[in-house]
Design an enzyme around this catalytic site. Structure first.
Site, PDB file in Angstrom:
ATOM      1  N   LYS A 144      80.011 101.111  74.073  1.00  0.00           N
ATOM      2  CA  LYS A 144      79.658 101.281  72.659  1.00  0.00           C
ATOM      3  C   LYS A 144      78.165 101.570  72.601  1.00  0.00           C
ATOM      4  CE  LYS A 144      83.001  97.902  70.760  1.00  0.00           C
ATOM      5  NZ  LYS A 144      83.169  96.455  70.475  1.00  0.00           N
TER       6      LYS A 144
ATOM      7  N   ASP B  59      84.005  93.746  77.009  1.00  0.00           N
ATOM      8  CA  ASP B  59      83.323  94.342  75.847  1.00  0.00           C
ATOM      9  C   ASP B  59      82.147  93.434  75.508  1.00  0.00           C
ATOM     10  OD1 ASP B  59      82.492  95.290  73.386  1.00  0.00           O
ATOM     11  OD2 ASP B  59      84.334  94.823  72.326  1.00  0.00           O
TER      12      ASP B  59
ATOM     13  N   GLU C  81      91.440  93.284  76.952  1.00  0.00           N
ATOM     14  CA  GLU C  81      89.985  93.258  76.728  1.00  0.00           C
ATOM     15  C   GLU C  81      89.528  91.859  76.284  1.00  0.00           C
ATOM     16  OE1 GLU C  81      88.835  96.468  74.101  1.00  0.00           O
ATOM     17  OE2 GLU C  81      87.107  95.345  73.359  1.00  0.00           O
TER      18      GLU C  81
ATOM     19  N   GLU D 156      90.468  98.440  61.159  1.00  0.00           N
ATOM     20  CA  GLU D 156      90.600  99.652  61.977  1.00  0.00           C
ATOM     21  C   GLU D 156      91.877 100.412  61.665  1.00  0.00           C
ATOM     22  OE1 GLU D 156      89.944  98.491  66.045  1.00  0.00           O
ATOM     23  OE2 GLU D 156      87.863  97.962  65.639  1.00  0.00           O
TER      24      GLU D 156
ATOM     25  N   ASP E 185      93.082  93.543  72.641  1.00  0.00           N
ATOM     26  CA  ASP E 185      91.705  93.059  72.678  1.00  0.00           C
ATOM     27  C   ASP E 185      91.727  91.665  72.077  1.00  0.00           C
ATOM     28  OD1 ASP E 185      89.049  92.442  72.553  1.00  0.00           O
ATOM     29  OD2 ASP E 185      88.464  94.083  71.214  1.00  0.00           O
TER      30      ASP E 185
ATOM     31  N   LYS F 271      88.831 104.508  72.503  1.00  0.00           N
ATOM     32  CA  LYS F 271      89.415 103.474  71.649  1.00  0.00           C
ATOM     33  C   LYS F 271      88.840 103.677  70.255  1.00  0.00           C
ATOM     34  CE  LYS F 271      89.675  98.437  71.548  1.00  0.00           C
ATOM     35  NZ  LYS F 271      88.595  97.444  71.385  1.00  0.00           N
TER      36      LYS F 271
ATOM     37  N   GLN G 256      92.608  89.924  68.297  1.00  0.00           N
ATOM     38  CA  GLN G 256      92.043  90.867  67.322  1.00  0.00           C
ATOM     39  C   GLN G 256      92.796  92.199  67.245  1.00  0.00           C
ATOM     40  OE1 GLN G 256      87.565  91.343  66.995  1.00  0.00           O
ATOM     41  NE2 GLN G 256      88.044  93.281  67.979  1.00  0.00           N
ATOM     42  N   GLU G 257      93.288  92.669  68.409  1.00  0.00           N
ATOM     43  CA  GLU G 257      93.867  94.019  68.407  1.00  0.00           C
ATOM     44  C   GLU G 257      95.116  94.097  69.270  1.00  0.00           C
ATOM     45  OE1 GLU G 257      90.753  96.758  69.582  1.00  0.00           O
ATOM     46  OE2 GLU G 257      89.300  95.726  68.324  1.00  0.00           O
TER      47      GLU G 257
ATOM     48  N   SER H  50      82.937  91.735  65.184  1.00  0.00           N
ATOM     49  CA  SER H  50      83.033  90.728  66.256  1.00  0.00           C
ATOM     50  C   SER H  50      82.056  91.130  67.354  1.00  0.00           C
ATOM     51  CB  SER H  50      84.465  90.652  66.785  1.00  0.00           C
ATOM     52  OG  SER H  50      84.835  91.853  67.425  1.00  0.00           O
TER      53      SER H  50
ATOM     54  N   SER I 266      84.178 103.602  72.931  1.00  0.00           N
ATOM     55  CA  SER I 266      84.766 102.899  71.781  1.00  0.00           C
ATOM     56  C   SER I 266      83.969 103.053  70.489  1.00  0.00           C
ATOM     57  CB  SER I 266      84.860 101.403  72.125  1.00  0.00           C
ATOM     58  OG  SER I 266      85.196 100.641  70.998  1.00  0.00           O
ATOM     59  N   HIS I 267      84.687 103.093  69.408  1.00  0.00           N
ATOM     60  CA  HIS I 267      84.163 102.994  68.046  1.00  0.00           C
ATOM     61  C   HIS I 267      83.737 101.545  67.757  1.00  0.00           C
ATOM     62  CE1 HIS I 267      88.254 101.456  66.304  1.00  0.00           C
ATOM     63  NE2 HIS I 267      87.927 100.874  67.436  1.00  0.00           N
TER      64      HIS I 267
ATOM     65  N   HIS J 299      89.082  91.145  62.104  1.00  0.00           N
ATOM     66  CA  HIS J 299      89.302  92.439  61.444  1.00  0.00           C
ATOM     67  C   HIS J 299      90.420  92.404  60.411  1.00  0.00           C
ATOM     68  CE1 HIS J 299      87.520  94.681  65.179  1.00  0.00           C
ATOM     69  NE2 HIS J 299      86.614  94.015  64.488  1.00  0.00           N
TER      70      HIS J 299
HETATM   71  C1  LIG Z   1      85.625  97.467  68.062  1.00  0.00           C
HETATM   72  C2  LIG Z   1      85.548  96.139  68.194  1.00  0.00           C
HETATM   73  O1  LIG Z   1      85.156  95.341  67.179  1.00  0.00           O
HETATM   74  P1  LIG Z   1      83.705  95.268  66.506  1.00  0.00           P
HETATM   75  O2  LIG Z   1      83.235  96.645  66.268  1.00  0.00           O
HETATM   76  O3  LIG Z   1      83.971  94.490  65.244  1.00  0.00           O
HETATM   77  O4  LIG Z   1      82.843  94.523  67.489  1.00  0.00           O
HETATM   78  C3  LIG Z   1      85.886  95.471  69.459  1.00  0.00           C
HETATM   79  O5  LIG Z   1      85.749  94.251  69.574  1.00  0.00           O
HETATM   80  O6  LIG Z   1      86.285  96.125  70.422  1.00  0.00           O
HETATM   81 MG   LIG Z   2      86.373  94.365  71.776  1.00  0.00          MG
END
Ligand SMILES: C=C(OP(=O)(O)O)C(=O)O
Ligand SMILES: [Mg+2]
Length: 414
Positions: A331, A306, A280, A204, A239, A382, A160-161, A45, A358-359, A152
């Protein structure tokens, strides 16, 4: 410059990420025989303003590898790995575009990480220590995504999360182990309620039961926290990654259509019912103003950008001006080099914006972002559910740092 830090060779090759996609690994070697690698993670995403990932038509990264082996290797030979800024500036110059579309953000970030890791190794110190120096003191609070939806997962959840936040604990390990109890309780609850063990996991590592409504997912997560005895210590985060359910001025969620203003109430109502500490991307990536309205309404929630910022100082400046958020995702592959990532973090910190290293949803087993989070003293990290190797490698690395260096847990100070 000593031979141990002077670059002799840079090579790329293809490895697998956690979705089974190919990604680029870059290996740097010095004349002194010191060598280390950097991997490019991959998002699903993605924000539209992110650095461009160079991919072949068949999904591979052979062109990116070719660029590393030729253009990047030639340009950086004899550079000092201890001069990260000179390395990253050269990568920027080689690319010459605003979004790294020429040589690829995946090639630049993998190279930039490989150079930094090799530099730390050449000095025989830990990566986090090289980044943070002697003042490094805290371990970050983990944001654990234990229930997955959106892009995801294979279910119908639009958010999403669904995240748990183990804040009030004495150590990172205690916080993490409490989270695993909640994660397992969540699996039990799903089995109890739906009469079936849903073994499906999202990208994830969070569970992905066949739910459609946000409240059903929040109920499950909140019940898992309460039944584990952690209410008041562990909070909830989400998120929304809402650009993915936004179209032409309309958000479609829970089987209904909402205007952007109606979404403000949607989130405010949820924050009244559940202990939501973190939210988020509640709005699409261009709506800086509604982020600000929501943040001013939700005093106890860290509204975070993000896709809104994509680790790019230009957009963070806009968010600061408009008071859009009190938190930002970081990121490194969204921007493409570590030097730019450090600049970004500095700007955020100067403006009291909380940092969430973040990952990506597509990761390798490399734990570099754990060292990055500790090194820059981020408030949060994260990195998914407390399960699956590409996520646990990061959590386990922080456990190791905590154990070996006696760092303190940031949780109660937040
Ligand atoms: C980790 C995330 O997803 P992606 O890596 O798919 O953007 C996010 O949106 O925070
Ligand atoms: Mg995000």
């Amino acid at each position: 410059m000593s031979d141990s830090s002077r670059i002799k060779k840079i090579r790329g090759y293809q490895v697998l990420d956690s979705r089974g996609n190919r990604t680029i690994r870059v290996k740097v070697e010095t004349y002194g025989g010191v060598s280390d690698f950097g991997d490019a993670p991959a998002g699903a995403s993605k924000g539209t303003r992110e650095a461009v990932e160079l991919r072949d038509k068949d999904g591979g990264v052979t062109e990116a590898v070719r660029i590393v082996d030729s253009v990047i290797n030639d340009a950086l030979r004899d550079f000092d790995v201890l001069n990260q800024l000179a390395v990253d500036r050269t990568l920027l110059k080689l690319d010459g575009t605003v979004n790294k579309s020429r040589i690829g953000g995946n090639t630049t970030i993998a190279t930039s990480i490989a150079v930094l890791k090799t530099a730390a190794k050449s000095l025989n110190i830990e990566y986090f220590r090289y980044i943070g120096g002697p003042k490094t003191r805290y371990t970050p609070i983990p944001l654990l995504n234990i229930l997955n939806g959106g892009l995801h997962a294979g279910n119908m959840l639009k958010i999403q999360e669904f995240i748990i936040i183990p804040k009030d604990f004495d150590s990172f390990s205690d916080a993490l182990f409490a989270s695993t109890t909640i994660y397992k309780k969540l699996k039990d609850l799903i089995t109890e309620r739906y009469g079936k063990i849903y073994t499906a996991l999202g990208d994830e590592g969070g569970v992905s039961p066949p739910l459609e409504k946000t409240r059903d997912a929040l109920d499950l997560v909140y019940t898992a926290i309460k039944n584990s005895g952690y209410e008041g210590q562990v909070y909830i985060g989400m998120d929304a990654a809402s650009s993915d359910f936004y179209n032409d001025g309309v958000y479609e969620i829970d089987g209904k259509k909402y205007s952007p203003d109606e979404m403000i109430d949607y989130y405010a109502n949820l924050a009244n019912e559940y202990p939501i500490l973190y939210l988020e991307d509640p709005f699409n990536e261009n709506d800086f103003d509604r982020f600000a309205t929501l943040q001013s309404k939700l005093k106890n929630t860290i509204v975070t950008g993000d896709d809104l910022y994509t680790t790019n100082v230009e957009y963070l400046k806009k968010g600061i001006e408009k008071k859009s958020t009190t938190g930002t995702i970081v990121k490194p592959n969204q921007i493409g080099t570590l030097s730019e990532t450090f600049d970004y973090i500095e700007l955020a910190k100067k403006n009291s914006i909380k940092i969430i290293v973040s990952h990506r949803s597509g990761e390798t087993e490399d734990h570099f972002i754990a060292d990055l989070a500790v090194g820059v003293q981020s408030d949060f990290i994260k990195t998914g559910a407390p399960a699956r190797g590409e996520r646990t490698s990061k959590y386990n690395r922080i456990i190791e740092i905590e154990r070996d260096y006696g760092l303190e847990y940031y949780g109660k100070r937040l």
